[in-house]
Design a protein around this motif. Structure first.
Motif, PDB file in Angstrom:
ATOM      1  N   VAL A  27       0.842  -1.201   0.000  1.00 17.49           N
ATOM      2  CA  VAL A  27       0.000   0.000   0.000  1.00 17.49           C
ATOM      3  C   VAL A  27       0.879   1.254   0.000  1.00 17.49           C
ATOM      4  CG1 VAL A  27      -1.726   1.283   1.324  1.00 17.49           C
ATOM      5  CG2 VAL A  27      -1.921  -1.185   1.100  1.00 17.49           C
ATOM      6  N   LEU A  28       1.974   1.228   0.758  1.00 17.34           N
ATOM      7  CA  LEU A  28       2.900   2.359   0.760  1.00 17.34           C
ATOM      8  C   LEU A  28       3.494   2.577  -0.626  1.00 17.34           C
ATOM      9  CD1 LEU A  28       4.547   4.521   2.321  1.00 17.34           C
ATOM     10  CD2 LEU A  28       6.237   2.738   2.744  1.00 17.34           C
ATOM     11  N   GLY A  29       3.903   1.501  -1.279  1.00 16.50           N
ATOM     12  CA  GLY A  29       4.459   1.608  -2.632  1.00 16.50           C
ATOM     13  C   GLY A  29       3.452   2.165  -3.626  1.00 16.50           C
ATOM     14  N   ALA A  30       2.210   1.708  -3.522  1.00 14.58           N
ATOM     15  CA  ALA A  30       1.170   2.218  -4.420  1.00 14.58           C
ATOM     16  C   ALA A  30       0.927   3.703  -4.179  1.00 14.58           C
ATOM     17  CB  ALA A  30      -0.123   1.429  -4.221  1.00 14.58           C
ATOM     18  N   GLY A  31       0.957   4.119  -2.917  1.00 19.57           N
ATOM     19  CA  GLY A  31       0.777   5.536  -2.596  1.00 19.57           C
ATOM     20  C   GLY A  31       1.899   6.397  -3.143  1.00 19.57           C
ATOM     21  N   VAL A  32       3.119   5.917  -3.008  1.00 18.78           N
ATOM     22  CA  VAL A  32       4.269   6.670  -3.533  1.00 18.78           C
ATOM     23  C   VAL A  32       4.202   6.767  -5.053  1.00 18.78           C
ATOM     24  CG1 VAL A  32       6.791   6.601  -3.795  1.00 18.78           C
ATOM     25  CG2 VAL A  32       5.767   6.176  -1.560  1.00 18.78           C
ATOM     26  N   LEU A  33       3.821   5.666  -5.708  1.00 20.69           N
ATOM     27  CA  LEU A  33       3.686   5.695  -7.171  1.00 20.69           C
ATOM     28  C   LEU A  33       2.612   6.688  -7.618  1.00 20.69           C
ATOM     29  CD1 LEU A  33       4.067   1.939  -8.150  1.00 20.69           C
ATOM     30  CD2 LEU A  33       5.672   3.812  -8.569  1.00 20.69           C
ATOM     31  N   LEU A  35       1.695   9.382  -5.982  1.00 20.00           N
ATOM     32  CA  LEU A  35       2.220  10.736  -5.773  1.00 20.00           C
ATOM     33  C   LEU A  35       3.205  11.116  -6.878  1.00 20.00           C
ATOM     34  CD1 LEU A  35       2.747  11.035  -1.923  1.00 20.00           C
ATOM     35  CD2 LEU A  35       1.008  12.127  -3.334  1.00 20.00           C
ATOM     36  N   LEU A  36       4.024  10.171  -7.306  1.00 17.98           N
ATOM     37  CA  LEU A  36       4.947  10.450  -8.412  1.00 17.98           C
ATOM     38  C   LEU A  36       4.183  10.710  -9.702  1.00 17.98           C
ATOM     39  CD1 LEU A  36       7.750   7.819  -7.703  1.00 17.98           C
ATOM     40  CD2 LEU A  36       7.891  10.305  -7.431  1.00 17.98           C
ATOM     41  N   ALA A  37       3.125   9.935  -9.929  1.00 20.05           N
ATOM     42  CA  ALA A  37       2.303  10.137 -11.130  1.00 20.05           C
ATOM     43  C   ALA A  37       1.599  11.484 -11.077  1.00 20.05           C
ATOM     44  CB  ALA A  37       1.283   9.010 -11.261  1.00 20.05           C
ATOM     45  N   ALA A  38       1.210  11.900  -9.880  1.00 22.42           N
ATOM     46  CA  ALA A  38       0.536  13.194  -9.737  1.00 22.42           C
ATOM     47  C   ALA A  38       1.475  14.337 -10.117  1.00 22.42           C
ATOM     48  CB  ALA A  38       0.044  13.379  -8.304  1.00 22.42           C
ATOM     49  N   GLY A  39       2.740  14.197  -9.780  1.00 24.03           N
ATOM     50  CA  GLY A  39       3.707  15.239 -10.104  1.00 24.03           C
ATOM     51  C   GLY A  39       4.017  15.341 -11.592  1.00 24.03           C
ATOM     52  N   ARG A  40       3.828  14.260 -12.320  1.00 20.87           N
ATOM     53  CA  ARG A  40       4.155  14.253 -13.746  1.00 20.87           C
ATOM     54  C   ARG A  40       2.965  14.548 -14.638  1.00 20.87           C
ATOM     55  NH1 ARG A  40       7.930  10.172 -15.942  1.00 20.87           N
ATOM     56  NH2 ARG A  40       9.733  11.430 -15.541  1.00 20.87           N
ATOM     57  N   GLY A  55      -1.808  10.182  -1.112  1.00 24.44           N
ATOM     58  CA  GLY A  55      -1.701  10.570   0.297  1.00 24.44           C
ATOM     59  C   GLY A  55      -2.552   9.696   1.197  1.00 24.44           C
ATOM     60  N   ALA A  56      -3.746   9.333   0.727  1.00 22.30           N
ATOM     61  CA  ALA A  56      -4.620   8.462   1.513  1.00 22.30           C
ATOM     62  C   ALA A  56      -4.005   7.072   1.670  1.00 22.30           C
ATOM     63  CB  ALA A  56      -5.986   8.366   0.849  1.00 22.30           C
ATOM     64  N   LEU A  57      -3.399   6.564   0.604  1.00 22.48           N
ATOM     65  CA  LEU A  57      -2.774   5.244   0.697  1.00 22.48           C
ATOM     66  C   LEU A  57      -1.558   5.256   1.621  1.00 22.48           C
ATOM     67  CD1 LEU A  57      -3.021   3.909  -2.960  1.00 22.48           C
ATOM     68  CD2 LEU A  57      -4.264   3.114  -0.948  1.00 22.48           C
ATOM     69  N   ILE A  58      -0.788   6.314   1.584  1.00 24.70           N
ATOM     70  CA  ILE A  58       0.359   6.418   2.487  1.00 24.70           C
ATOM     71  C   ILE A  58      -0.113   6.511   3.934  1.00 24.70           C
ATOM     72  CG2 ILE A  58       2.275   7.917   3.196  1.00 24.70           C
ATOM     73  CD1 ILE A  58       2.739   8.457   0.208  1.00 24.70           C
TER      74      ILE A  58
END
Length: 85
Positions: A27-33, A35-40, A55-58
């Protein structure tokens, strides 16, 4: 049944089930991915939705009985204790 009761029932079912090994790391990995997708993303709406979901997944990974909160408690109590010979 209204929305608030439905959410409470879902929370109770989720709290009663056992954690799967590595569930919070996934779940942490999915949240980080997300967030990275949101930035791009070029779309403002997509940035908002992906950022909120990430953010919710993190937050979900950090809470719960098997989450990062448990790891922090272990580390705060002196870390992992290895048996001494």
């Amino acid at each position: 049944m209204d929305l608030e009761q439905t959410i409470d029932e879902i929370k109770q079912v989720d709290a009663a089930r056992a954690d799967y090994p590595g569930e919070h790391l996934v779940v942490l990995g999915a949240g980080v991915l997300l967030l990275l997708a949101a930035g791009r993303s070029r779309s403002f709406l997509m940035r908002i939705v992906a950022g909120a979901a990430g953010g919710a997944l993190i937050g979900r990974a950090a809470s719960g009985t098997g989450g990062i909160a448990k790891l922090a408690g272990v580390l705060q109590n002196g870390g992992l204790a290895w048996p001494r010979r």
